[in-house]
Motif scaffolding. Structure first.
Motif, PDB file in Angstrom:
ATOM      1  N   GLY A 152       0.822  -1.203   0.000  1.00  0.00           N
ATOM      2  CA  GLY A 152       0.000   0.000   0.000  1.00  0.00           C
ATOM      3  C   GLY A 152       0.852   1.246   0.000  1.00  0.00           C
ATOM      4  O   GLY A 152       1.934   1.276   0.606  1.00  0.00           O
ATOM      5  N   THR A 153       0.384   2.274  -0.691  1.00  0.00           N
ATOM      6  CA  THR A 153       1.109   3.542  -0.704  1.00  0.00           C
ATOM      7  C   THR A 153       0.156   4.700  -0.942  1.00  0.00           C
ATOM      8  O   THR A 153      -0.877   4.543  -1.601  1.00  0.00           O
ATOM      9  CB  THR A 153       2.185   3.564  -1.804  1.00  0.00           C
ATOM     10  OG1 THR A 153       2.922   4.792  -1.729  1.00  0.00           O
ATOM     11  CG2 THR A 153       1.572   3.449  -3.190  1.00  0.00           C
ATOM     12  N   ALA A 154       0.497   5.837  -0.391  1.00  0.00           N
ATOM     13  CA  ALA A 154      -0.185   7.076  -0.742  1.00  0.00           C
ATOM     14  C   ALA A 154       0.488   7.618  -2.001  1.00  0.00           C
ATOM     15  O   ALA A 154       1.702   7.452  -2.197  1.00  0.00           O
ATOM     16  CB  ALA A 154      -0.093   8.085   0.393  1.00  0.00           C
ATOM     17  N   SER A 155      -0.267   8.279  -2.838  1.00  0.00           N
ATOM     18  CA  SER A 155       0.293   8.768  -4.101  1.00  0.00           C
ATOM     19  C   SER A 155       1.389   9.795  -3.894  1.00  0.00           C
ATOM     20  O   SER A 155       2.282   9.947  -4.738  1.00  0.00           O
ATOM     21  CB  SER A 155      -0.821   9.362  -4.962  1.00  0.00           C
ATOM     22  OG  SER A 155      -1.453  10.450  -4.288  1.00  0.00           O
ATOM     23  N   ASP A 157       3.585   9.802  -1.376  1.00  0.00           N
ATOM     24  CA  ASP A 157       4.611   9.306  -0.458  1.00  0.00           C
ATOM     25  C   ASP A 157       6.005   9.394  -1.080  1.00  0.00           C
ATOM     26  O   ASP A 157       6.236   8.917  -2.204  1.00  0.00           O
ATOM     27  CB  ASP A 157       4.312   7.862  -0.060  1.00  0.00           C
ATOM     28  CG  ASP A 157       5.200   7.391   1.067  1.00  0.00           C
ATOM     29  OD1 ASP A 157       4.822   7.577   2.227  1.00  0.00           O
ATOM     30  OD2 ASP A 157       6.296   6.863   0.782  1.00  0.00           O
ATOM     31  N   PHE A 160       7.617   5.967  -1.893  1.00  0.00           N
ATOM     32  CA  PHE A 160       7.134   5.354  -3.132  1.00  0.00           C
ATOM     33  C   PHE A 160       7.793   5.995  -4.351  1.00  0.00           C
ATOM     34  O   PHE A 160       8.014   5.330  -5.369  1.00  0.00           O
ATOM     35  CB  PHE A 160       5.618   5.458  -3.226  1.00  0.00           C
ATOM     36  CG  PHE A 160       5.037   4.812  -4.447  1.00  0.00           C
ATOM     37  CD1 PHE A 160       5.192   3.452  -4.672  1.00  0.00           C
ATOM     38  CD2 PHE A 160       4.345   5.563  -5.392  1.00  0.00           C
ATOM     39  CE1 PHE A 160       4.669   2.838  -5.807  1.00  0.00           C
ATOM     40  CE2 PHE A 160       3.823   4.968  -6.526  1.00  0.00           C
ATOM     41  CZ  PHE A 160       3.980   3.600  -6.732  1.00  0.00           C
ATOM     42  N   ILE A 179       0.490  -3.301  -6.107  1.00  0.00           N
ATOM     43  CA  ILE A 179       0.604  -2.047  -5.357  1.00  0.00           C
ATOM     44  C   ILE A 179      -0.731  -1.315  -5.422  1.00  0.00           C
ATOM     45  O   ILE A 179      -1.251  -1.049  -6.508  1.00  0.00           O
ATOM     46  CB  ILE A 179       1.728  -1.157  -5.912  1.00  0.00           C
ATOM     47  CG1 ILE A 179       3.079  -1.872  -5.778  1.00  0.00           C
ATOM     48  CG2 ILE A 179       1.764   0.188  -5.184  1.00  0.00           C
ATOM     49  CD1 ILE A 179       4.261  -1.089  -6.323  1.00  0.00           C
ATOM     50  N   GLU A 180      -1.270  -1.006  -4.259  1.00  0.00           N
ATOM     51  CA  GLU A 180      -2.572  -0.340  -4.160  1.00  0.00           C
ATOM     52  C   GLU A 180      -2.391   1.071  -3.605  1.00  0.00           C
ATOM     53  O   GLU A 180      -1.739   1.260  -2.577  1.00  0.00           O
ATOM     54  CB  GLU A 180      -3.504  -1.136  -3.250  1.00  0.00           C
ATOM     55  CG  GLU A 180      -4.900  -0.563  -3.133  1.00  0.00           C
ATOM     56  CD  GLU A 180      -5.832  -1.441  -2.332  1.00  0.00           C
ATOM     57  OE1 GLU A 180      -6.835  -0.914  -1.798  1.00  0.00           O
ATOM     58  OE2 GLU A 180      -5.565  -2.655  -2.228  1.00  0.00           O
ATOM     59  N   THR A 181      -2.933   2.056  -4.319  1.00  0.00           N
ATOM     60  CA  THR A 181      -2.882   3.435  -3.843  1.00  0.00           C
ATOM     61  C   THR A 181      -3.988   3.656  -2.832  1.00  0.00           C
ATOM     62  O   THR A 181      -5.172   3.441  -3.122  1.00  0.00           O
ATOM     63  CB  THR A 181      -3.042   4.424  -5.010  1.00  0.00           C
ATOM     64  OG1 THR A 181      -1.999   4.193  -5.960  1.00  0.00           O
ATOM     65  CG2 THR A 181      -2.942   5.861  -4.512  1.00  0.00           C
ATOM     66  N   ARG A 187      -3.390   3.906   5.771  1.00  0.00           N
ATOM     67  CA  ARG A 187      -2.263   3.012   5.494  1.00  0.00           C
ATOM     68  C   ARG A 187      -1.931   2.133   6.689  1.00  0.00           C
ATOM     69  O   ARG A 187      -1.874   0.909   6.583  1.00  0.00           O
ATOM     70  CB  ARG A 187      -1.019   3.813   5.106  1.00  0.00           C
ATOM     71  CG  ARG A 187      -1.059   4.472   3.762  1.00  0.00           C
ATOM     72  CD  ARG A 187       0.263   5.156   3.465  1.00  0.00           C
ATOM     73  NE  ARG A 187       0.709   6.003   4.564  1.00  0.00           N
ATOM     74  CZ  ARG A 187       1.914   6.556   4.638  1.00  0.00           C
ATOM     75  NH1 ARG A 187       2.795   6.327   3.686  1.00  0.00           N
ATOM     76  NH2 ARG A 187       2.247   7.330   5.647  1.00  0.00           N
TER      77      ARG A 187
END
Length: 354
Positions: A152-155, A157, A160, A179-181, A187
């Motif tokens: 998982g990641t924030a756009s 970040d 990332f 990978i999921e935004t 998170r």
């Protein structure tokens, strides 16, 4: 590997901080804050790249304890939402200075030839770029353990953003990775609940947050990108070209005040956490204290900083880091991109030792 936040006593025993404590560790009251700011003659709008949390504590300490005012500065600190947005605010003139990822600055300069922004002080000599996973979900300290997993990641970040370089250096087959935004607020809960196997985040502080959510310390795996080939620097104090040209002494004063703030929160992370709580009602004192102590220990006061002083760069490492960034994505103008840092506004090295 399991991560334990350094204790306050262990931090103090490693460094000559006795004389620093005499600078005063009591948290200033709001009356004192306004009085100190009123002394300022140069207004500086200071942008963070994140919300008010432990990573912002040195700047909040400098504001609340009057260090900016003592330098003739009237500094207003505003939270943000990612390094890119912070840089755009500086480039547009909406803010004068800020704190954010220096590698985002390098890319921003390369993509925007008219944006004359400069980093004037490295704060995170060791970047916080990391993947945080759980042993119980099959994650180990080996980067290839990410294959077959859900991340998982924030756009926005910053960790990332370094994924292309990290996976190249470590020969990771990302066709085997999902990978999921996801949003920043969810998170850590998603990792804690097992909905994802690992996440991109600022390593040391996120490990503390996960423990606070009940994830066992021995189930947390911190895959620090700096331990797997990345030579990049982390976050820095960044200023606009206009401020440098018109108020160079103000830039020097800003750096000195931030340095004092870092010294204070390094000596007493608990007091540093109090500055955060004034501005973030959802923050927890123990969590912010432990996050701050971990970041100071792992990312700020590195062996290089203890030997050479805080704020500067090693030119050989800088050149190697630029080479790595170019490896991930070629620069349009590497010379301009690489001219993102100047040490011209730092105090002498003897005044930057910890």
């Amino acid at each position: 590997m399991p991560i334990a936040s350094p204790s306050r006593s262990s931090m103090l025993s490693r460094r000559r901080f006795g004389q620093l404590a005499m600078m005063g560790m009591a948290v200033a009251g709001f009356t004192g804050i306004h009085a100190a700011r009123a002394q300022g003659s140069t207004a500086i709008r200071f942008a963070l790249d994140r919300r008010f949390d432990a990573l912002a504590a040195p700047f909040l300490a400098a504001q609340d304890k009057g260090y900016f005012g003592a330098e003739g500065l009237d500094v207003v600190i505003e939270p943000g939402n990612g390094a890119r947005a912070m840089l755009q605010r500086l480039a547009s003139g909406a803010q004068d200075a800020g704190f954010g990822d220096i590698n985002a600055l390098i890319r921003f300069r390369d993509e925007n030839p008219n944006a004359d922004l400069k980093a004037v002080m490295i704060v995170h000599d060791r970047p916080g770029y990391a993947l945080i996973g759980r042993k119980s979900r099959g994650i180990t300290t080996a980067p290839t353990s990410l294959e077959g997993r859900k991340l998982g990641t924030a756009s926005i970040d910053a960790s990332f953003a370094q994924w292309p370089l990290f996976k190249s250096l470590n020969k990771i087959d990302d066709s085997k990775i999902r990978i999921e935004t996801i949003g920043l607020p969810v998170r850590e809960p998603m990792l804690a609940s097992g909905e994802i196997d690992a996440l991109f985040a600022f390593g040391a502080s996120t490990a503390v947050s996960l423990r606070a959510r009940g994830v066992p310390a021995d189930d947390i795996v911190l895959m620090d990108m700096a331990e797997h080939g990345l030579l990049l620097y982390g976050s820095a104090v960044i200023v606009s070209g206009k401020l440098i040209a018109s108020k160079p002494d103000a830039v020097r004063g800003l750096v000195r005040a931030v340095m004092r703030g870092i010294r204070d929160v390094a000596v007493n992370p608990g007091a540093g956490a109090q500055f955060v709580l004034r501005r973030n009602e959802s923050a927890q004192i123990e969590v912010e204290r432990d996050k701050l102590a971990a970041v100071i220990e792992r990312n700020v006061l590195t062996p290089y900083v203890r030997a050479h002083g805080l704020g500067g760069i090693d030119r050989e490492r800088w050149a190697q880091a630029l080479g790595q960034l170019a490896q991930a994505s070629a620069f349009r103008d590497k010379g301009r991109a690489g001219d993102a840092f100047t040490d011209a506004y730092l105090p002498p090295a003897s005044e930057r030792m910890f």
